[in-house]
Design an enzyme around this catalytic site. Structure first.
Site, PDB file in Angstrom:
ATOM      1  N   PRO A   2       0.826  -1.218   0.000  1.00 24.25           N
ATOM      2  CA  PRO A   2       0.000   0.000   0.000  1.00 24.25           C
ATOM      3  C   PRO A   2       0.860   1.268   0.000  1.00 24.25           C
ATOM      4  O   PRO A   2       1.721   1.429   0.842  1.00 24.25           O
ATOM      5  CB  PRO A   2      -0.788  -0.100   1.311  1.00 24.25           C
ATOM      6  CG  PRO A   2      -0.591  -1.486   1.815  1.00 24.25           C
ATOM      7  CD  PRO A   2       0.700  -1.959   1.243  1.00 24.25           C
ATOM      8  N   GLU A   3       0.636   2.139  -0.979  1.00 27.73           N
ATOM      9  CA  GLU A   3       1.318   3.436  -0.984  1.00 27.73           C
ATOM     10  C   GLU A   3       0.238   4.502  -1.139  1.00 27.73           C
ATOM     11  O   GLU A   3      -0.948   4.203  -0.985  1.00 27.73           O
ATOM     12  CB  GLU A   3       2.375   3.454  -2.098  1.00 27.73           C
ATOM     13  CG  GLU A   3       3.385   2.309  -1.882  1.00 27.73           C
ATOM     14  CD  GLU A   3       4.659   2.403  -2.694  1.00 27.73           C
ATOM     15  OE1 GLU A   3       4.964   3.486  -3.211  1.00 27.73           O
ATOM     16  OE2 GLU A   3       5.351   1.375  -2.784  1.00 27.73           O
ATOM     17  N   LYS A  51      -0.052   8.514   3.170  1.00 31.24           N
ATOM     18  CA  LYS A  51      -0.428   7.124   3.423  1.00 31.24           C
ATOM     19  C   LYS A  51      -1.320   6.978   4.654  1.00 31.24           C
ATOM     20  O   LYS A  51      -1.532   5.879   5.140  1.00 31.24           O
ATOM     21  CB  LYS A  51       0.851   6.281   3.563  1.00 31.24           C
ATOM     22  CG  LYS A  51       1.643   6.250   2.247  1.00 31.24           C
ATOM     23  CD  LYS A  51       2.737   5.225   2.253  1.00 31.24           C
ATOM     24  CE  LYS A  51       3.975   5.736   2.953  1.00 31.24           C
ATOM     25  NZ  LYS A  51       5.068   4.739   2.934  1.00 31.24           N
TER      26      LYS A  51
END
Ligand code: ZN
Length: 265
Positions: A2-3, A51
């Site tokens: 996840p970014e 994020k």
């Protein structure tokens, strides 16, 4: 992994399911929040910053609104995910990984394996340290460049992951940005075209913000989506030299970085 793009898309999906709706059931499955119950309270909005993800919840009806509004702050880290669906649908991940369950009349949002899960009464204060959000409508490239240039000796590969400088880049993008910029990740910021790097970073994340499969090459076929990340030993897509893998210090993130020793200098 996840970014910023993943978090942006997650916030968009959560917003559709939760914003403006009343929570009919909440279940926090982390010890510190085990007694928290937000049942009956309305979600005002869902937003992302870099994020970080925020689900803003209004105070209870019988209190003054500003008194007890809270924000459910989460961070996906390496393995986390928010899964949203109709109530009663079978979860695709094991129940013991669930950290929080939020239900409205129609939807259920489950946060699995969240790296951070906390309630904040003043989320904006907590986020003051973050740099400009690469996916924000009011994205500020000049400020991002200014912050990067304040650390001229820092390797660019380290600086790109520093969320205080600009927010949203994770380990995959930092390798890809360095490749596309022709820079070894160890090149000091002072020797980098910072405005061009900032612009490239924004364009890459923006292009991917709502895609299901992230691509930096423009090709969405599996195994053709990335230039260097995860491709150790495979031929560079430009010069055929085997891609190398190295390590670079980073703040709170993975150290691994991939690069082409010929295309990047
Ligand atoms: Zn190459």
């Amino acid at each position: 992994m996840p970014e910023g793009d993943t978090v942006f898309a997650t916030a968009a999906r959560l917003r559709v399911a939760l914003a403006g709706r009343r929570l009919r059931h909440t279940d926090f499955r982390v010890p510190r929040l085990a007694t928290v119950d937000l049942t009956g309270r309305r979600v005002s909005t869902v937003r992302s910053r870099g994020k970080h993800l925020f689900i803003d919840v209004e105070g209870p009806d019988d209190a003054r609104a500003a008194d007890s509004a809270v924000s459910i702050h989460s961070h996906l880290k390496m393995e986390g995910a928010w899964v949203i669906g109709p109530i009663g649908r079978r979860w695709r991940r094991p129940a013991h990984q669930a950290r929080v369950v939020l239900r409205t009349d129609e939807h259920e949002a489950v946060g699995f394996d969240l790296g951070i899960l906390e309630l904040l009464t003043d989320p904006d204060a907590a986020l003051e340290y973050l740099g400009p959000d690469l996916l924000a409508d009011d994205w500020d490239p000049a400020e991002a460049a200014h912050r990067l240039e304040s650390l001229p000796d820092q390797p660019i590969g380290t600086a790109l992951l520093d969320q205080r400088l600009l927010a949203g880049i994770g380990n995959v993008y930092r390798s890809e940005i360095c490749f596309l910029g022709g820079m070894l990740p160890t090149r000091p910021v002072a020797a980098v075209d910072v405005p061009a790097t900032v612009d490239l970073s924004r364009r890459l994340l923006w292009a991917n913000r709502l895609r299901t499969a992230r691509t930096t090459t423009g090709n969405t076929a599996p195994n053709a989506r990335l230039w260097v990340y995860g491709r150790r030993g495979q031929p560079c897509r430009r010069c055929q030299t085997p891609i190398e893998r190295g390590e670079l210090n980073s703040i709170g993130g993975d150290r691994v970085v991939y690069f082409c020793p010929v295309c990047q200098t």
